[in-house]
Every structure is written in C-alpha cells, then in structure tokens.
Design an enzyme around this catalytic site. Sequence first.
Site, PDB file in Angstrom:
ATOM      1  N   LYS A 179      29.691 -21.746 -85.368  1.00 49.84           N
ATOM      2  CA  LYS A 179      28.758 -22.829 -85.064  1.00 49.84           C
ATOM      3  C   LYS A 179      27.622 -22.761 -86.077  1.00 49.84           C
ATOM      4  O   LYS A 179      26.720 -21.941 -85.973  1.00 49.84           O
ATOM      5  CB  LYS A 179      28.187 -22.700 -83.652  1.00 49.84           C
ATOM      6  N   GLU A 254      21.075 -10.454 -85.236  1.00 48.22           N
ATOM      7  CA  GLU A 254      20.202 -10.287 -86.409  1.00 48.22           C
ATOM      8  C   GLU A 254      19.083 -11.294 -86.228  1.00 48.22           C
ATOM      9  O   GLU A 254      19.300 -12.492 -86.370  1.00 48.22           O
ATOM     10  CB  GLU A 254      20.964 -10.601 -87.701  1.00 48.22           C
ATOM     11  N   CYS A 288      14.584 -13.880 -93.330  1.00 52.01           N
ATOM     12  CA  CYS A 288      14.263 -12.981 -92.212  1.00 52.01           C
ATOM     13  C   CYS A 288      13.548 -11.730 -92.698  1.00 52.01           C
ATOM     14  O   CYS A 288      12.710 -11.182 -92.001  1.00 52.01           O
ATOM     15  CB  CYS A 288      15.533 -12.622 -91.457  1.00 52.01           C
ATOM     16  N   GLU A 385       6.112 -14.150 -86.883  1.00 53.98           N
ATOM     17  CA  GLU A 385       6.937 -14.622 -87.988  1.00 53.98           C
ATOM     18  C   GLU A 385       6.625 -16.098 -88.255  1.00 53.98           C
ATOM     19  O   GLU A 385       6.775 -16.935 -87.361  1.00 53.98           O
ATOM     20  CB  GLU A 385       8.412 -14.460 -87.644  1.00 53.98           C
TER      21      GLU A 385
HETATM   22  P1  NAD Z   1      17.575 -20.445 -84.147  1.00 55.21           P
HETATM   23  O1  NAD Z   1      17.602 -19.258 -83.287  1.00 55.21           O
HETATM   24  O2  NAD Z   1      16.822 -21.632 -83.695  1.00 55.21           O
HETATM   25  O3  NAD Z   1      19.046 -20.980 -84.455  1.00 55.21           O
HETATM   26  C1  NAD Z   1      20.064 -20.127 -84.926  1.00 55.21           C
HETATM   27  C2  NAD Z   1      21.397 -20.671 -84.477  1.00 55.21           C
HETATM   28  O4  NAD Z   1      21.437 -20.584 -83.055  1.00 55.21           O
HETATM   29  C3  NAD Z   1      21.634 -22.140 -84.816  1.00 55.21           C
HETATM   30  O5  NAD Z   1      23.000 -22.321 -85.132  1.00 55.21           O
HETATM   31  C4  NAD Z   1      21.300 -22.829 -83.508  1.00 55.21           C
HETATM   32  O6  NAD Z   1      21.963 -24.053 -83.356  1.00 55.21           O
HETATM   33  C5  NAD Z   1      21.814 -21.825 -82.510  1.00 55.21           C
HETATM   34  N1  NAD Z   1      21.244 -21.966 -81.157  1.00 55.21           N
HETATM   35  C6  NAD Z   1      20.084 -22.558 -80.797  1.00 55.21           C
HETATM   36  N2  NAD Z   1      19.934 -22.514 -79.460  1.00 55.21           N
HETATM   37  C7  NAD Z   1      21.020 -21.867 -78.975  1.00 55.21           C
HETATM   38  C8  NAD Z   1      21.438 -21.497 -77.673  1.00 55.21           C
HETATM   39  N3  NAD Z   1      20.715 -21.787 -76.596  1.00 55.21           N
HETATM   40  N4  NAD Z   1      22.591 -20.793 -77.538  1.00 55.21           N
HETATM   41  C9  NAD Z   1      23.331 -20.461 -78.611  1.00 55.21           C
HETATM   42  N5  NAD Z   1      22.997 -20.817 -79.865  1.00 55.21           N
HETATM   43  C10 NAD Z   1      21.852 -21.502 -80.049  1.00 55.21           C
HETATM   44  O7  NAD Z   1      17.074 -19.894 -85.540  1.00 55.21           O
HETATM   45  P2  NAD Z   1      16.886 -20.700 -86.859  1.00 55.21           P
HETATM   46  O8  NAD Z   1      15.642 -21.473 -86.668  1.00 55.21           O
HETATM   47  O9  NAD Z   1      18.138 -21.399 -87.257  1.00 55.21           O
HETATM   48  O10 NAD Z   1      16.686 -19.525 -87.923  1.00 55.21           O
HETATM   49  C11 NAD Z   1      15.469 -18.921 -88.100  1.00 55.21           C
HETATM   50  C12 NAD Z   1      15.413 -17.570 -87.432  1.00 55.21           C
HETATM   51  O11 NAD Z   1      16.539 -16.782 -87.815  1.00 55.21           O
HETATM   52  C13 NAD Z   1      14.215 -16.767 -87.827  1.00 55.21           C
HETATM   53  O12 NAD Z   1      13.619 -16.160 -86.698  1.00 55.21           O
HETATM   54  C14 NAD Z   1      14.772 -15.716 -88.771  1.00 55.21           C
HETATM   55  O13 NAD Z   1      14.024 -14.571 -88.915  1.00 55.21           O
HETATM   56  C15 NAD Z   1      16.107 -15.487 -88.217  1.00 55.21           C
HETATM   57  N6  NAD Z   1      17.009 -14.976 -89.253  1.00 55.21           N
HETATM   58  C16 NAD Z   1      17.355 -13.650 -89.208  1.00 55.21           C
HETATM   59  C17 NAD Z   1      18.183 -13.102 -90.194  1.00 55.21           C
HETATM   60  C18 NAD Z   1      18.588 -11.644 -90.156  1.00 55.21           C
HETATM   61  O14 NAD Z   1      19.481 -11.241 -90.888  1.00 55.21           O
HETATM   62  N7  NAD Z   1      17.982 -10.822 -89.345  1.00 55.21           N
HETATM   63  C19 NAD Z   1      18.656 -13.921 -91.206  1.00 55.21           C
HETATM   64  C20 NAD Z   1      18.279 -15.268 -91.221  1.00 55.21           C
HETATM   65  C21 NAD Z   1      17.453 -15.783 -90.219  1.00 55.21           C
END
Ligand code: NAD
Length: 483
Positions: A179, A254, A288, A385
């Site tokens: 997804k 992550e 991240c 963050e």
């Molecule tokens: P997000 O959590 O909003 O979304 C991530 C994914 O989760 C998307 O595909 C989204 O559609 C999905 N999602 C949203 N709600 C959901 C639910 N209720 N159930 C299941 N899936 C759901 O994050 P984002 O805004 O896309 O990304 C930014 C965040 O990701 C930041 O906090 C960043 O630090 C983190 N990040 C971490 C790493 C790492 O390796 N640790 C890498 C990249 C990004």
Amino acid sequence: METETDLRRHDLLIDGKRLPPGTGEYSVDINPATEEPIALVAQGSVADVDTAVHAARAALKVWNALRAAERGRILTRLAGLMRANLDELAVLESLDAGKPISAVMRQDIPAAIDTLEYYAGWCDKINGQVVPVRSDALTYTLREPVGVVAAIVPWNFPLMIGMWKIAPALACGCTLIVKPAEITPLTALRIGELALEAGLPPGVLNIVTGKGRVVGDALVAHPGVDKVTFTGSPSVGRGILQGAASNFKRVTLELGGKSANLIFPDANLDNAVRAAASGIFFNTGQVCSAGSRILAHRDVYDEVVERLAARAKSIKVGDPAARETSMGPLISAAQMKTVLGYVETGRAEGASLVTGGARVGERGFFVEPTVFANVGHEMRISQEEIFGPVASVIRFNDEADAVRMANGTLYSLAAGVWSADIGRVHRVARDLRAGTVWINTYGYTDVRLPWGGSGDSGFGREHGDVAIENFTEPKSVWLAIDQ
Ligand code: NAD
C-alpha cells in the site's frame, strides 16, 4: 494544464491484473511542484484488500514451488528492468513526490535497484541449521516464509523504502500487498507491472492504492495477513500495532526521528557544516533520519550558525525537473502548513530565526531552507519531528551535556558526531541512543547494514540479514533415528 478527463487512470494491481476499484472512485494525484493534477489513482476498498489478500495467499504456493535460485533470477531480472527503465521511474518519482530529478537518478532509484540485487542474491542462501541435541535424533531447523505480508509505505522515498520491504519479503518466499502512500503511488504501480514482465507469478506482488484509513486499516485487520511492515509516523504506527494484535501479526515499525548531529570544537568544520546542511535540507527535510537538531559546542557555536545559514541561503530551491535544483517542494499543502506552523512556534518560543522561514512563490509547496539559532533543548522545535527544511541549532557546554540532549527526545533513530578525537567519537557513539551513529559523516544508509530505531522511532530493523529473519519463521524438526 490537463483536465481530469485527460489524465491516465491507474487501477489496482491484483493477481497480475489491473482492476478498477470496487468503489469506482479515483483520487487526483498532484505534482507538489506545480499543484497540477498528473494522474487519477484508484481508491481501493475493503473488498479490494480482501481480493488482494486471497490472491497473495494462493500465490504463496506458486512462489515457493519455484526453485530458490529461480526466484533469485526473477528478482535479478526485475532489477535489470528497473535499470532499463531508470529514466521513466525517475521522472515518475520526481513528478509524484516533488524530488529533484538529479537526486532521484543518483540516489533513490539506484538504491532501490541495489536493494533488489542484494536480496536476489539471498534467495538461495536462506538456510536452516543442523543442531545436534541427542544421539537418537536428527534435529534441524528450517526457515520458512512468514506468509502474506502487508507493506505500508510513506511518501518521502516511495520506491526506495517500498523496495526495502518488497525485496527481502520476496527473497524469503513471502507474497505481498503493497500500500503506497495515497499521494505517491505511481512508482509502486510501475514496479508491479515490471515485476510481472520479469516473470514474477501473478498474485505474488499486489499493489492496492488508496487511503490509509481504508486500505491500511483493512490490511492491518485482515486475518489472512501474517506480517505488517510499516514505515511512517508514530501515531499511525501505534494504531497498526494495536490492530495487528487481532491475529498476532508480526510487526516491524520504522517511525520518525529527531536526530542530533553533535559538532565538537576539534571537528573539521568545513565537513561538519556541509554534512549538517545536507543532513537537514536533503529531500526538503522530509527524511526520517534528518539531522534536525544540530548540537554545536559553545566554542564553535556562532561559527556553525553563520556557516550553516550561508549554506542554507545558497541552496537552489525550485523546479525538481531542472538538473541544477537541489531542493524541491514539500509533499503537500498540509505538510507546508505544518512546517510553516513550526516556524511560528519556534519564533514564539524565543528561538532566533537566522534565515528562511517563509514560503517560496505562490505555486507549489516550496519553503525556504530555515535555520533557527539559540534553540533551547526543551522547545517544541527541538523535541518534535517537523519533517521539513528546518534546522534547530542548540548550544552545548561539554560532552556529557551534548549526549544528554542528544538522547533527550522520545526518538532514537540516528545521530552524528563530529570530532577528531578518536576516543571521544567511540565513547559518544556508544553512549548515544540511536539505531545508527555516523562519525565524521552523516546520512548514509546501505541495504547491507541494519536500519531502524527504538522508542518513538519504532522497533525491528530493516536491511541485511536482519530482514531475512523478519520475513521468515524458524521451524524445529526432530527425527528419531533410533527406533
Ligand atoms: P503516515 O504515517 O501518515 O503514512 C504512512 C503510510 O501509512 C501511508 O501509506 C499511509 O497511507 C498509511 N496509513 C495512514 N493511516 C493508516 C492507518 N490508519 N492504517 C494503516 N496505514 C495507514 O506517514 P507519512 O506522513 O507518509 O510519512 C512521514 C512519517 O514517516 C514521518 O514521521 C517519518 O519520520 C516517517 N518515516 C520513517 C522512516 C524510517 O525509516 N524510520 C522513513 C521514512 C519516513
């Protein structure tokens, strides 16, 4: 500008076929640099998730009936197709995520290919062990695939982070439903097509686009999913962990970070400030492991602030398609609002805005590279963050003070330390609470080295042989040899 009727519709990819979503609904995918629509993307439904999970379950048998070496060859062929289509993938990723084309060509796509090739090599090297226990039995272990995997991917490195999940899962004999983030689905869909062209059997890699609250939730709740691998925000990660309890799915998370970059007075300041700048401004700060807290010793503090601000001002912000652009827009209007909101918070908390802090232009979600000085460790811009191009520079007095502040957030993903003192760098690397510590460098990742954090940065590691453990279950076998 294209009208909605001119735009290409991207359907779901389930069981080797492009399928319209059950709801019949498509969302408009926009280019964050221009705010113009670029595609229509299927809004998957709960029923679509169910179809995809059934396809993935059925495909487990087919995928594991192939010889391990053959699975490796298919992954290698996919890597070859990615290389052959590198320009197309790079343009798609750049348009969809607003990433500078030069960075995508140099970093994102090659890293995704490298990940795939690395795990292609693992396919026929996933061994159990013979474990001698007693003389009347042959006792050994097998490593079996965990089964059906849901891979939930963020928008900041859609293809690269997607591949961090797809490649090891496939190498281990798992099947997947990917997804992508709803705002950056295009490269995942293209990889799904290329995988079929490479010979991946239908149903092994399914791509279901749509909302997190619909598709993501349905995957996490589905009893036919054995493991969820998630990269994203801590708040969504927490919900996933709770949802996954329904059938005790395995989970790897992550999550975010608020990584510290510690600059000691004996550091090579040219290198330290150059890396600190790219550590926070690369990918418009939407990383991240962004080094969003720059901790500088009081003896070099003013110089670090001055040089960092000069670097921030010299960054070419603009059209991601232009080769000379080094910083593109933020991903969305919502993200821009969040980032500009943090600039206001920083000001209100009493930090000094040295440079940046404003939107660039009126079209596209561009924000200036921003540097705050005189930031207090307890301020929100130092603890939360931001996920944007905002550096907080914090003063420290001595090593203990620096380590205390570096470890003083809920996150623990990564950290950097800059010093010429060999004893100090190792001591500090040991004392920092972080999944990765960079010494006299910042920001590198490689699929051969474990990647991940703890606390609000999540748990479990991706990459290397750790990922092989994540996607396999050990089985112990006892065979009586004395009757
Ligand atoms: P997000 O959590 O909003 O979304 C991530 C994914 O989760 C998307 O595909 C989204 O559609 C999905 N999602 C949203 N709600 C959901 C639910 N209720 N159930 C299941 N899936 C759901 O994050 P984002 O805004 O896309 O990304 C930014 C965040 O990701 C930041 O906090 C960043 O630090 C983190 N990040 C971490 C790493 C790492 O390796 N640790 C890498 C990249 C990004």
